[in-house]
Motif scaffolding. Structure first.
Motif, PDB file in Angstrom:
ATOM      1  N   GLN A 118       0.754  -1.351   0.045  1.00 10.49           N
ATOM      2  CA  GLN A 118       0.135  -0.203  -0.049  1.00 10.49           C
ATOM      3  C   GLN A 118       0.773   1.314  -0.028  1.00 10.49           C
ATOM      4  N   ASP A 119       1.980   1.256   0.768  1.00 14.10           N
ATOM      5  CA  ASP A 119       2.973   2.445   0.829  1.00 14.10           C
ATOM      6  C   ASP A 119       3.408   2.742  -0.625  1.00 14.10           C
ATOM      7  N   ALA A 120       3.658   1.545  -1.364  1.00 13.94           N
ATOM      8  CA  ALA A 120       4.506   1.726  -2.614  1.00 13.94           C
ATOM      9  C   ALA A 120       3.355   2.381  -3.481  1.00 13.94           C
ATOM     10  N   ILE A 121       2.064   1.851  -3.441  1.00 18.50           N
ATOM     11  CA  ILE A 121       1.090   2.390  -4.316  1.00 18.50           C
ATOM     12  C   ILE A 121       0.849   3.804  -4.038  1.00 18.50           C
ATOM     13  N   SER A 122       0.641   4.299  -2.840  1.00 20.52           N
ATOM     14  CA  SER A 122       0.697   5.836  -2.412  1.00 20.52           C
ATOM     15  C   SER A 122       1.975   6.347  -3.165  1.00 20.52           C
ATOM     16  N   ARG A 123       2.982   5.901  -3.110  1.00 15.79           N
ATOM     17  CA  ARG A 123       4.417   6.535  -3.364  1.00 15.79           C
ATOM     18  C   ARG A 123       3.868   6.780  -4.997  1.00 15.79           C
ATOM     19  N   SER A 124       3.527   5.731  -5.620  1.00 16.84           N
ATOM     20  CA  SER A 124       3.488   5.670  -7.176  1.00 16.84           C
ATOM     21  C   SER A 124       2.531   6.712  -7.439  1.00 16.84           C
ATOM     22  N   ARG A 125       1.462   6.615  -6.936  1.00 18.00           N
ATOM     23  CA  ARG A 125       0.253   7.464  -7.400  1.00 18.00           C
ATOM     24  C   ARG A 125       0.860   8.967  -7.265  1.00 18.00           C
ATOM     25  N   ALA A 126       1.418   9.287  -6.232  1.00 21.42           N
ATOM     26  CA  ALA A 126       2.075  10.847  -6.051  1.00 21.42           C
ATOM     27  C   ALA A 126       3.282  11.141  -7.323  1.00 21.42           C
ATOM     28  N   LEU A 127       4.192  10.067  -7.551  1.00 26.44           N
ATOM     29  CA  LEU A 127       4.977  10.205  -8.595  1.00 26.44           C
ATOM     30  C   LEU A 127       4.363  10.327 -10.117  1.00 26.44           C
ATOM     31  N   VAL A 128       3.109   9.528 -10.195  1.00 26.27           N
ATOM     32  CA  VAL A 128       2.536   9.605 -11.287  1.00 26.27           C
ATOM     33  C   VAL A 128       2.194  11.150 -11.531  1.00 26.27           C
ATOM     34  N   ALA A 129       1.281  11.474 -10.593  1.00 31.27           N
ATOM     35  CA  ALA A 129       0.823  12.774 -10.557  1.00 31.27           C
ATOM     36  C   ALA A 129       1.876  13.784 -10.804  1.00 31.27           C
ATOM     37  N   GLU A 130       2.946  13.784 -10.250  1.00 27.35           N
ATOM     38  CA  GLU A 130       3.995  14.692 -10.332  1.00 27.35           C
ATOM     39  C   GLU A 130       4.311  14.661 -12.054  1.00 27.35           C
ATOM     40  N   ALA A 131       4.682  13.160 -12.516  1.00 24.81           N
ATOM     41  CA  ALA A 131       5.060  13.373 -13.891  1.00 24.81           C
ATOM     42  C   ALA A 131       3.969  13.823 -14.896  1.00 24.81           C
ATOM     43  N   LEU A 132       2.611  13.481 -14.573  1.00 30.02           N
ATOM     44  CA  LEU A 132       1.385  13.993 -15.279  1.00 30.02           C
ATOM     45  C   LEU A 132       1.600  15.671 -15.537  1.00 30.02           C
ATOM     46  N   ALA A 133       1.693  16.289 -14.324  1.00 27.78           N
ATOM     47  CA  ALA A 133       1.526  17.706 -14.066  1.00 27.78           C
ATOM     48  C   ALA A 133       2.792  18.252 -15.059  1.00 27.78           C
ATOM     49  N   GLY A 134       4.077  17.546 -14.871  1.00 28.61           N
ATOM     50  CA  GLY A 134       5.239  18.128 -15.616  1.00 28.61           C
ATOM     51  C   GLY A 134       5.616  17.681 -16.813  1.00 28.61           C
ATOM     52  N   GLY A 135       4.773  16.707 -17.570  1.00 28.29           N
ATOM     53  CA  GLY A 135       5.205  16.449 -18.952  1.00 28.29           C
ATOM     54  C   GLY A 135       3.995  15.519 -19.694  1.00 28.29           C
ATOM     55  N   GLY A 136       2.983  14.916 -18.905  1.00 28.76           N
ATOM     56  CA  GLY A 136       2.058  14.117 -19.281  1.00 28.76           C
ATOM     57  C   GLY A 136       2.375  12.702 -19.791  1.00 28.76           C
TER      58      GLY A 136
END
Length: 184
Positions: A118-136
């Motif tokens: 679950q911690d890995a998923i939470s980190r992944s979601r945050a990292l994906v959101a960051e990437a989507l905001a930065g470059g899609g």
């Protein structure tokens, strides 16, 4: 972005992927559906249930949980964002035991495994959101493959959906052998 917006849940409590959405929402919807499928297949099992095997395979549900926690970390933190391995992955001698994530799961309690995943998923979601905001979805991973190519976030999300779907098939067989629980 800690958890996805949920509109429709199926009979197992899994979020249904959107039927008519943009590419990003569709990919994230299918990934979350696959994650929820694994959670369902592992729900309510004690250590013995998570460590059970089927036929000649050494694969276990606890191994799947730990492996997918590692794959979340490897794809989104390490590959996409170029970060160093985080605990517990940073102290593993991967050359001595390339399947450490699978083998070491038997040493962890169900609570530890679920928390790690679950911690890995939470980190992944945050990292994906960051990437989507930065470059899609077209953003390339910072860590390249040995041949110098870098996958896009779109490719990584498709790979994660495939990785979960494949292991959810294994999880389905394992769970059915334990208590007859079946379903996609």
């Amino acid at each position: 972005m800690d958890s996805p917006p949920v509109t429709d849940l199926d009979e197992q409590g899994r979020p249904e992927p959107p039927l008519a959405a943009d590419e990003t929402a569709t990919l994230l919807g299918f990934l979350d559906y696959q994650r929820a499928t694994l959670a369902w297949k592992c729900a309510g099992l004690d250590a013995a249930g998570l460590r059970a095997t089927v036929a000649a395979s050494s694969m276990t549900l606890d191994g799947i949980l730990k492996h997918l926690a590692y794959v979340e970390e490897a794809c989104f933190s390490r590959s996409l964002h170029g970060q160093d391995r985080q605990p517990p992955w940073d102290t593993v001698d991967w050359e001595a035991d390339p399947d450490w994530d699978w083998h070491s799961a038997a040493d962890d309690s169900p609570e530890q495994l679920h928390a790690l995943w679950q911690d890995a998923i939470s980190r992944s979601r945050a990292l994906v959101a960051e990437a989507l905001a930065g470059g899609g979805l077209d953003q390339l991973a910072l860590r390249t493959w040995p041949d110098g190519r870098a996958p896009s976030l779109r490719w990584i999300l498709c790979h994660m959906i495939e990785e979960y779907a494949r292991h959810n098939g294994h999880a389905d067989l394992l769970r059915e052998s334990l208590d007859g629980l079946t379903g996609e």
